[in-house]
Design an enzyme around this catalytic site. Structure first.
Site, PDB file in Angstrom:
ATOM      1  N   ASN A   6      -7.429  18.296  -7.343  1.00  9.29           N
ATOM      2  CA  ASN A   6      -7.842  18.168  -8.745  1.00  9.29           C
ATOM      3  C   ASN A   6      -7.776  16.691  -9.125  1.00  9.29           C
ATOM      4  OD1 ASN A   6      -8.148  18.273 -11.512  1.00  9.29           O
ATOM      5  ND2 ASN A   6      -6.132  19.194 -11.897  1.00  9.29           N
ATOM      6  N   LYS A   8      -8.643  15.247 -11.846  1.00  8.64           N
ATOM      7  CA  LYS A   8      -8.413  14.967 -13.281  1.00  8.64           C
ATOM      8  C   LYS A   8      -9.412  13.902 -13.745  1.00  8.64           C
ATOM      9  CE  LYS A   8      -3.745  16.515 -12.554  1.00  8.64           C
ATOM     10  NZ  LYS A   8      -2.389  16.599 -13.033  1.00  8.64           N
ATOM     11  N   HIS A  92      -6.154  24.708 -16.880  1.00 11.86           N
ATOM     12  CA  HIS A  92      -5.145  23.748 -16.424  1.00 11.86           C
ATOM     13  C   HIS A  92      -4.197  23.435 -17.582  1.00 11.86           C
ATOM     14  CE1 HIS A  92      -3.262  20.075 -15.038  1.00 11.86           C
ATOM     15  NE2 HIS A  92      -3.550  20.502 -13.822  1.00 11.86           N
ATOM     16  N   GLU A  94      -3.039  20.809 -18.668  1.00 13.05           N
ATOM     17  CA  GLU A  94      -3.448  19.675 -19.522  1.00 13.05           C
ATOM     18  C   GLU A  94      -4.487  20.119 -20.545  1.00 13.05           C
ATOM     19  OE1 GLU A  94      -4.264  17.118 -16.205  1.00 13.05           O
ATOM     20  OE2 GLU A  94      -2.113  17.091 -15.779  1.00 13.05           O
ATOM     21  N   GLU A 162       1.310  26.604 -11.642  1.00 15.72           N
ATOM     22  CA  GLU A 162       1.683  25.204 -11.779  1.00 15.72           C
ATOM     23  C   GLU A 162       2.742  25.067 -12.867  1.00 15.72           C
ATOM     24  OE1 GLU A 162      -1.663  22.470 -10.257  1.00 15.72           O
ATOM     25  OE2 GLU A 162      -2.098  22.938 -12.324  1.00 15.72           O
ATOM     26  N   GLY A 168       2.804  16.040 -11.828  1.00 16.96           N
ATOM     27  CA  GLY A 168       2.783  14.586 -11.950  1.00 16.96           C
ATOM     28  C   GLY A 168       4.150  13.961 -12.159  1.00 16.96           C
ATOM     29  N   SER A 198       3.227  18.283  -7.949  1.00 13.59           N
ATOM     30  CA  SER A 198       3.831  17.292  -7.053  1.00 13.59           C
ATOM     31  C   SER A 198       3.833  17.708  -5.583  1.00 13.59           C
ATOM     32  CB  SER A 198       5.244  16.929  -7.537  1.00 13.59           C
ATOM     33  OG  SER A 198       5.192  16.390  -8.849  1.00 13.59           O
ATOM     34  N   GLY A 219      -2.851  17.246  -7.472  1.00  9.48           N
ATOM     35  CA  GLY A 219      -3.360  16.181  -8.329  1.00  9.48           C
ATOM     36  C   GLY A 219      -3.238  14.834  -7.645  1.00  9.48           C
ATOM     37  N   GLY A 220      -2.157  14.118  -7.932  1.00  5.89           N
ATOM     38  CA  GLY A 220      -1.963  12.746  -7.469  1.00  5.89           C
ATOM     39  C   GLY A 220      -2.243  12.527  -5.986  1.00  5.89           C
TER      40      GLY A 220
HETATM   41  P1  PGA Z   1       0.183  16.721  -9.321  1.00  6.48           P
HETATM   42  O1  PGA Z   1      -0.849  17.565 -10.219  1.00  6.48           O
HETATM   43  O2  PGA Z   1      -0.072  17.124  -7.879  1.00  6.48           O
HETATM   44  O3  PGA Z   1      -0.180  15.281  -9.576  1.00  6.48           O
HETATM   45  O4  PGA Z   1       1.553  17.079  -9.760  1.00  6.48           O
HETATM   46  C1  PGA Z   1      -1.138  18.913  -9.928  1.00  6.48           C
HETATM   47  C2  PGA Z   1      -2.130  19.446 -10.934  1.00  6.48           C
HETATM   48  O5  PGA Z   1      -2.022  19.124 -12.118  1.00  6.48           O
HETATM   49  O6  PGA Z   1      -3.038  20.225 -10.578  1.00  6.48           O
END
Ligand code: PGA
Length: 239
Positions: A6, A8, A92, A94, A162, A168, A198, A219-220
């Site tokens: 993802n 973002k 998600h 967010e 999640e 993050g 993470s 994500g990251g």
């Molecule tokens: P992250 O994000 O791996 O950076 O923690 C995961 C996500 O929000 O899908």
């Protein structure tokens, strides 16, 4: 096992092209692992073009439930289909936290996407305060209820668990915490369940080897080709 990156609000169209070209060259064939990328809307076409004919899928990060209409800033399932996207993430945290999406909105987005013949990754997960108050299962049940009611167990539906406190933050859920939540969700709906929060190359194998963990939403660690390929390869150990 599905590993979905993802992105973002990262990567312009030209950055997406370069990333996908490099990903395609370096990913190889990882036994038992399906790979997907989820670019922002404006970079979807570039990703689809670069990955055409490969095994790597392309998902949007959100999609609206209406066929079309006066919904400024939204994108329909028909638009994603016409572009050649495989599906979309919905719900998600967010989107829920910063854009006010409700559990019902998320289920409507998911249902419309399934009905259009596309795939869905629908996200659920508790806040840290909710976990601390022993509300994790109640929150998951509340978030899952409209998805179970509107869609049920569908072959194109995947859930991503999640925990918001793990996104993050570098604070990954322990494999046991992930497994417990996944088993609870599976009791509500028997579809593949991804873990997100993470996930990195060095913790992927242990998380992915849990019986009810069927992949990851990343994500990251999905933004750099090397770290994403390493993560996908590490996940194969748990596949
Ligand atoms: P992250 O994000 O791996 O950076 O923690 C995961 C996500 O929000 O899908």
């Amino acid at each position: 096992m599905l590993i979905a990156g993802n992105w973002k609000m990262f990567k312009t169209p030209s950055e997406a092209s370069a990333f996908c070209r490099a990903l395609r060259e370096s990913i190889g064939d990882i036994e038992g692992v399906d790979v997907a990328v989820c670019p922002p809307y404006v970079s979807l076409a570039n990703a689809i073009e670069e990955l055409k004919g490969s095994e790597i899928s392309v998902y949007a990060q959100n999609v609206h439930w209406a066929e079309n209409g006066a919904f400024t800033g939204e994108i329909s399932t028909a638009m994603l289909k016409d572009l050649g996207a495989d599906g979309s993430i919905v719900g998600h945290s967010e989107r829920r936290q910063f854009f006010g999406e409700t559990d019902l909105d998320v289920a409507k987005r998911a249902k419309a996407t399934i009905d259009a013949g596309l795939k869905v990754i629908a996200c659920v997960g508790e806040l840290e305060s909710e976990r601390d108050a022993n509300q994790t299962e109640a929150v998951l049940a509340r978030q899952m209820a409209p998805i179970v009611k509107e869609i049920g167990a569908h072959e194109r539906l995947v859930i991503a668990y999640e925990p918001v406190w793990a996104i993050g933050t570098g604070k990954t859920a322990t494999p046991a915490q992930a497994e417990e939540a996944h088993a609870f969700i599976r009791g509500l709906l028997d579809v593949p369940i991804l873990y997100g929060g993470s996930v990195k190359a060095d913790n992927a194998a242990e998380l992915m080897s849990q019986p009810n963990v069927n992949g990851a939403l990343v994500g990251g660690a999905s933004l750099d080709v090397g770290s994403f390929v390493a993560l996908c390869a590490a996940s194969a150990v748990g596949a």
